[in-house]
Write a protein that holds these residues in place. Structure first.
Motif, PDB file in Angstrom:
ATOM      1  N   GLY A  71       0.810  -1.214   0.000  1.00 25.79           N
ATOM      2  CA  GLY A  71       0.000   0.000   0.000  1.00 25.79           C
ATOM      3  C   GLY A  71       0.840   1.258   0.000  1.00 25.79           C
ATOM      4  O   GLY A  71       0.493   2.257  -0.648  1.00 25.79           O
ATOM      5  N   ALA A  72       1.965   1.236   0.730  1.00 29.60           N
ATOM      6  CA  ALA A  72       2.846   2.412   0.728  1.00 29.60           C
ATOM      7  C   ALA A  72       3.404   2.665  -0.666  1.00 29.60           C
ATOM      8  O   ALA A  72       3.505   3.815  -1.119  1.00 29.60           O
ATOM      9  N   ALA A  73       3.765   1.584  -1.367  1.00 27.59           N
ATOM     10  CA  ALA A  73       4.266   1.745  -2.741  1.00 27.59           C
ATOM     11  C   ALA A  73       3.181   2.302  -3.658  1.00 27.59           C
ATOM     12  O   ALA A  73       3.443   3.179  -4.502  1.00 27.59           O
ATOM     13  N   ARG A  74       1.949   1.825  -3.497  1.00 24.22           N
ATOM     14  CA  ARG A  74       0.842   2.332  -4.311  1.00 24.22           C
ATOM     15  C   ARG A  74       0.563   3.807  -4.015  1.00 24.22           C
ATOM     16  O   ARG A  74       0.249   4.590  -4.920  1.00 24.22           O
ATOM     17  N   LEU A  75       0.666   4.175  -2.752  1.00 24.52           N
ATOM     18  CA  LEU A  75       0.442   5.570  -2.373  1.00 24.52           C
ATOM     19  C   LEU A  75       1.496   6.479  -3.013  1.00 24.52           C
ATOM     20  O   LEU A  75       1.179   7.557  -3.521  1.00 24.52           O
ATOM     21  N   VAL A  76       2.734   6.032  -3.012  1.00 23.40           N
ATOM     22  CA  VAL A  76       3.803   6.811  -3.644  1.00 23.40           C
ATOM     23  C   VAL A  76       3.567   6.915  -5.145  1.00 23.40           C
ATOM     24  O   VAL A  76       3.740   7.986  -5.752  1.00 23.40           O
ATOM     25  N   ALA A  77       3.155   5.816  -5.768  1.00 29.14           N
ATOM     26  CA  ALA A  77       2.881   5.845  -7.204  1.00 29.14           C
ATOM     27  C   ALA A  77       1.766   6.825  -7.538  1.00 29.14           C
ATOM     28  O   ALA A  77       1.769   7.444  -8.612  1.00 29.14           O
ATOM     29  N   GLU A  78       0.827   7.013  -6.617  1.00 30.11           N
ATOM     30  CA  GLU A  78      -0.294   7.928  -6.837  1.00 30.11           C
ATOM     31  C   GLU A  78       0.111   9.384  -6.621  1.00 30.11           C
ATOM     32  O   GLU A  78      -0.252  10.259  -7.399  1.00 30.11           O
ATOM     33  N   VAL A  79       0.878   9.641  -5.578  1.00 25.69           N
ATOM     34  CA  VAL A  79       1.159  11.023  -5.173  1.00 25.69           C
ATOM     35  C   VAL A  79       2.507  11.508  -5.700  1.00 25.69           C
ATOM     36  O   VAL A  79       2.652  12.677  -6.086  1.00 25.69           O
ATOM     37  N   LEU A  80       3.511  10.642  -5.712  1.00 30.74           N
ATOM     38  CA  LEU A  80       4.856  11.032  -6.149  1.00 30.74           C
ATOM     39  C   LEU A  80       5.338  10.092  -7.262  1.00 30.74           C
ATOM     40  O   LEU A  80       6.300   9.343  -7.096  1.00 30.74           O
TER      41      LEU A  80
ATOM     42  N   GLY B 106      11.719   5.133  -4.992  1.00 27.01           N
ATOM     43  CA  GLY B 106      10.942   5.778  -3.938  1.00 27.01           C
ATOM     44  C   GLY B 106       9.902   4.851  -3.332  1.00 27.01           C
ATOM     45  O   GLY B 106       9.652   4.867  -2.128  1.00 27.01           O
ATOM     46  N   GLN B 107       9.291   4.017  -4.180  1.00 27.44           N
ATOM     47  CA  GLN B 107       8.305   3.065  -3.674  1.00 27.44           C
ATOM     48  C   GLN B 107       8.956   2.065  -2.717  1.00 27.44           C
ATOM     49  O   GLN B 107       8.369   1.693  -1.690  1.00 27.44           O
ATOM     50  N   CYS B 108      10.160   1.634  -3.032  1.00 23.30           N
ATOM     51  CA  CYS B 108      10.860   0.681  -2.163  1.00 23.30           C
ATOM     52  C   CYS B 108      11.231   1.325  -0.823  1.00 23.30           C
ATOM     53  O   CYS B 108      11.145   0.671   0.228  1.00 23.30           O
ATOM     54  N   VAL B 109      11.638   2.579  -0.840  1.00 21.77           N
ATOM     55  CA  VAL B 109      11.952   3.261   0.412  1.00 21.77           C
ATOM     56  C   VAL B 109      10.694   3.374   1.277  1.00 21.77           C
ATOM     57  O   VAL B 109      10.726   3.122   2.492  1.00 21.77           O
ATOM     58  N   ALA B 110       9.585   3.755   0.653  1.00 25.44           N
ATOM     59  CA  ALA B 110       8.334   3.885   1.390  1.00 25.44           C
ATOM     60  C   ALA B 110       7.903   2.545   1.990  1.00 25.44           C
ATOM     61  O   ALA B 110       7.489   2.464   3.154  1.00 25.44           O
ATOM     62  N   ALA B 111       8.004   1.483   1.186  1.00 26.88           N
ATOM     63  CA  ALA B 111       7.615   0.153   1.668  1.00 26.88           C
ATOM     64  C   ALA B 111       8.510  -0.295   2.817  1.00 26.88           C
ATOM     65  O   ALA B 111       8.042  -0.888   3.801  1.00 26.88           O
ATOM     66  N   THR B 112       9.801  -0.011   2.709  1.00 26.00           N
ATOM     67  CA  THR B 112      10.735  -0.398   3.765  1.00 26.00           C
ATOM     68  C   THR B 112      10.420   0.338   5.058  1.00 26.00           C
ATOM     69  O   THR B 112      10.366  -0.262   6.141  1.00 26.00           O
ATOM     70  N   LEU B 113      10.198   1.643   4.962  1.00 19.20           N
ATOM     71  CA  LEU B 113       9.952   2.418   6.170  1.00 19.20           C
ATOM     72  C   LEU B 113       8.666   1.990   6.871  1.00 19.20           C
ATOM     73  O   LEU B 113       8.623   1.872   8.094  1.00 19.20           O
ATOM     74  N   ILE B 114       7.620   1.704   6.116  1.00 19.99           N
ATOM     75  CA  ILE B 114       6.336   1.420   6.746  1.00 19.99           C
ATOM     76  C   ILE B 114       6.278   0.015   7.344  1.00 19.99           C
ATOM     77  O   ILE B 114       5.486  -0.244   8.253  1.00 19.99           O
TER      78      ILE B 114
ATOM     79  N   ALA C  55       5.911   7.656   4.944  1.00 19.07           N
ATOM     80  CA  ALA C  55       6.250   6.878   3.748  1.00 19.07           C
ATOM     81  C   ALA C  55       6.378   7.782   2.530  1.00 19.07           C
ATOM     82  O   ALA C  55       7.312   7.631   1.722  1.00 19.07           O
ATOM     83  N   LEU C  56       5.436   8.726   2.384  1.00 25.37           N
ATOM     84  CA  LEU C  56       5.508   9.654   1.252  1.00 25.37           C
ATOM     85  C   LEU C  56       6.761  10.517   1.320  1.00 25.37           C
ATOM     86  O   LEU C  56       7.456  10.710   0.321  1.00 25.37           O
ATOM     87  N   ALA C  57       7.045  11.051   2.515  1.00 26.67           N
ATOM     88  CA  ALA C  57       8.224  11.903   2.647  1.00 26.67           C
ATOM     89  C   ALA C  57       9.500  11.117   2.366  1.00 26.67           C
ATOM     90  O   ALA C  57      10.399  11.598   1.660  1.00 26.67           O
ATOM     91  N   ALA C  58       9.584   9.906   2.898  1.00 25.05           N
ATOM     92  CA  ALA C  58      10.785   9.094   2.681  1.00 25.05           C
ATOM     93  C   ALA C  58      10.983   8.776   1.201  1.00 25.05           C
ATOM     94  O   ALA C  58      12.120   8.724   0.719  1.00 25.05           O
ATOM     95  N   ALA C  59       9.891   8.568   0.484  1.00 28.62           N
ATOM     96  CA  ALA C  59      10.005   8.258  -0.944  1.00 28.62           C
ATOM     97  C   ALA C  59      10.664   9.383  -1.716  1.00 28.62           C
ATOM     98  O   ALA C  59      11.314   9.152  -2.746  1.00 28.62           O
TER      99      ALA C  59
END
Length: 514
Positions: free
Chosen positions: A76-85, A92-100, A318-322
């Motif tokens: 879900g974090a990766a999908r959120l990044v794909a939508e917003v950033l 960036g999606q991998c960073v978000a997924a890792t952090l969450i 997650a978004l910020a980290a991406a």
């Protein structure tokens, strides 16, 4: 990452760790429906497990849900990044997924046994992503799934409302939340289980400062759970400071890219609030205000564990980290490696503390005997949390209430740091008092006790023995109690939640195919 964290649970057995209790089978008991004096904290989770454990072993079911919750969080974090950033790309999606997935909040809630809370946590980035895309059917589904517990529902509802654009979205979210909350709202009304004394124990459940960090710093690093024993070893030393600095640095370095996106700003503001408000709740004035609120308004005991609300920061973090991917793929790889390196003991069951446990044979026998004649059960030892040699060093909630359809009489009292936090079980407290005072069989039967179970660590009683071995003893007392009223109404409320979940899931799939 989800499998790296939960690997030991893939072995045969059951999850038994503090608040996490899984059993081979659960039933639609009064407790599972919320028809007891205890506050309805595990609804509709217990209803769902009772239904599904008819066809799937309860231990397997809980493990699948826990692993699925962590998997959904990362995906879900990766999908959120794909939508917003979208410019952050796969890095960036991998960073978000890792952090969450790989953070102190997940580690501490695993060790506390909050598996269903982590299912709700895994739904949060999906709620945000689907609301920002204005996909209302999926939003309803993810809110309903997060609503396995009251806390999960509130977390998902807040994220949805923050991301709402327009009154229609607000109305859909609000109506969904009310419908999903119906099991525990109706249970609280029918069983009159909400007590104005719920403010007791506010200080015991306040967020905790970790070594080298104040409370605010601990929460900013997604740590600080109230139970100092439910933390990975790396967070119990000054290394917690290093871990927090790295996590906050990853978020801070990517923040400029995220903050330029209008869609990300509400989630970033929510992340700040999710850190600052629990920190304020842990101060002297904050605890006093919270205590007064809980004593004045029944039901606000849900707010007592302040650190769990830090989950609201996860989508924004997650978004910020991406955004760190703007520095290139190497920066993204380095960020992922750093987040994992500063919390190495999250791997493999949080350093082996979370593992599969096998029940002794006597427990299965006793559960079957009680289920054949489901009269009210009193249990010794009297503590809500107990330790079993066969279950590991950590304490665990009594598994018996989730293994039988009979009412298990318990006070619900907790001892935290030498402080007794009273529960809501008046009948259980009275039954325990009678047992400890050596009451006769006739006195116990008159008090409505049908069976007495003495688990390991307690002495023998002068009562008729129905079963005994080295792990557990069952006494036949013979008392009965009238059936609780309102089961039909509670079942209807739970069915409403189930209908919302299934209908929204079908609606989301149909919309996707179109």
């Amino acid at each position: 990452m989800a499998l790296a964290v939960t690997g030991p649970l893939l072995a045969p057995g059951y999850l038994l760790l503090r608040d996490a209790v899984s059993t081979p089978r659960s039933y639609l008991s009064d407790a599972a429906l919320g028809l007891t004096q205890a506050a309805p904290r595990a609804l509709p989770q217990d209803f769902a497990i009772a239904l599904l454990s008819r066809v799937v072993d309860g231990g397997v079911l809980v493990k699948l849900l826990l692993i699925g919750g962590l998997w959904l969080a990362g995906w879900g974090a990766a999908r959120l990044v794909a939508e917003v950033l979208p410019e952050a790309g796969v890095g960036g999606q991998c960073v978000a997924a890792t952090l969450i997935v790989w953070n102190p909040y997940v580690a501490e809630r695993l060790l506390q046994g909050h598996w269903s809370l982590l299912v709700g946590y895994g739904c949060l980035p999906w709620v945000a992503a689907m609301m920002l895309r204005r996909r209302h059917w999926p939003v309803v589904f993810w809110i309903a799934l997060a609503g396995l517990t009251p806390t999960g529902l509130l977390l998902a509802t807040v994220v949805a409302l923050v991301c709402c654009r327009g009154w229609r979205a607000v109305a859909i979210t609000s109506l969904t939340a009310v419908g999903v909350a119906s099991p525990w709202l109706v249970a609280a009304a029918v069983a009159e289980s909400l007590s104005s004394t719920a403010g007791a124990g506010v200080s015991a459940f306040a967020a905790r400062a970790e070594p080298g960090l104040g409370t605010l710093g601990s929460l900013a690093g997604l740590g600080g759970i109230w139970n100092g024993e439910a933390v990975p070893a790396s967070r119990a030393t000054l290394f917690a400071l290093v871990g927090t600095v790295v996590l906050v640095a990853v978020v801070g370095l990517g923040l400029p890219a995220a903050i330029r996106r209008p869609q990300a700003r509400p989630l970033l503001v929510l992340a700040v609030a999710a850190v600052v408000l629990p920190a304020a709740m842990a101060t002297g004035p904050g605890m006093a205000a919270l205590d007064a609120m809980m004593r004045a308004v029944p039901g606000l005991g849900l707010l007592r564990d302040g650190q769990k609300w830090v989950a609201l920061a996860a989508p924004g973090y997650a978004l910020a980290a991406a955004g760190i991917a703007r520095w290139g793929r190497s920066a993204a790889v380095l960020a992922c490696a750093a987040l994992i390196a500063v919390l190495p003991d999250l791997a493999w069951g949080v350093g082996g503390q979370m593992r599969s446990v096998t029940y002794p044979a006597g427990w299965t026998t006793v559960a079957a005997m009680i289920e054949a004649d489901p009269r009210p059960v009193a249990v010794l030892p009297p503590d809500s949390m107990r330790r079993f040699d066969w279950a590991g060093a950590a304490p665990v909630l009594d598994p018996l209430p989730r293994w039988v359809s009979a009412e298990v009489l318990s006070s619900g009292d907790l001892v935290i740091g030498g402080q007794i936090v009273p529960g809501e079980g008046a009948r259980g407290r009275e039954a325990t008092r009678l047992l400890l005072e050596g009451a006769s069989r006739e006195q116990l039967a008159e008090a409505g006790v049908g069976w007495v179970v003495v688990e390991s660590g307690s002495g023998a009683l002068d009562l008729p023995v129905a079963y005994r071995d080295g792990d557990i003893t069952l006494y036949d007392v013979g008392g009965t109690a009238p059936a609780a009223s309102g089961r039909g109404l509670l079942i209807a409320a739970h069915v409403l939640w189930l209908v919302i979940l299934v209908a929204a899931g079908v609606g989301a799939l149909v919309t996707r195919r179109r």
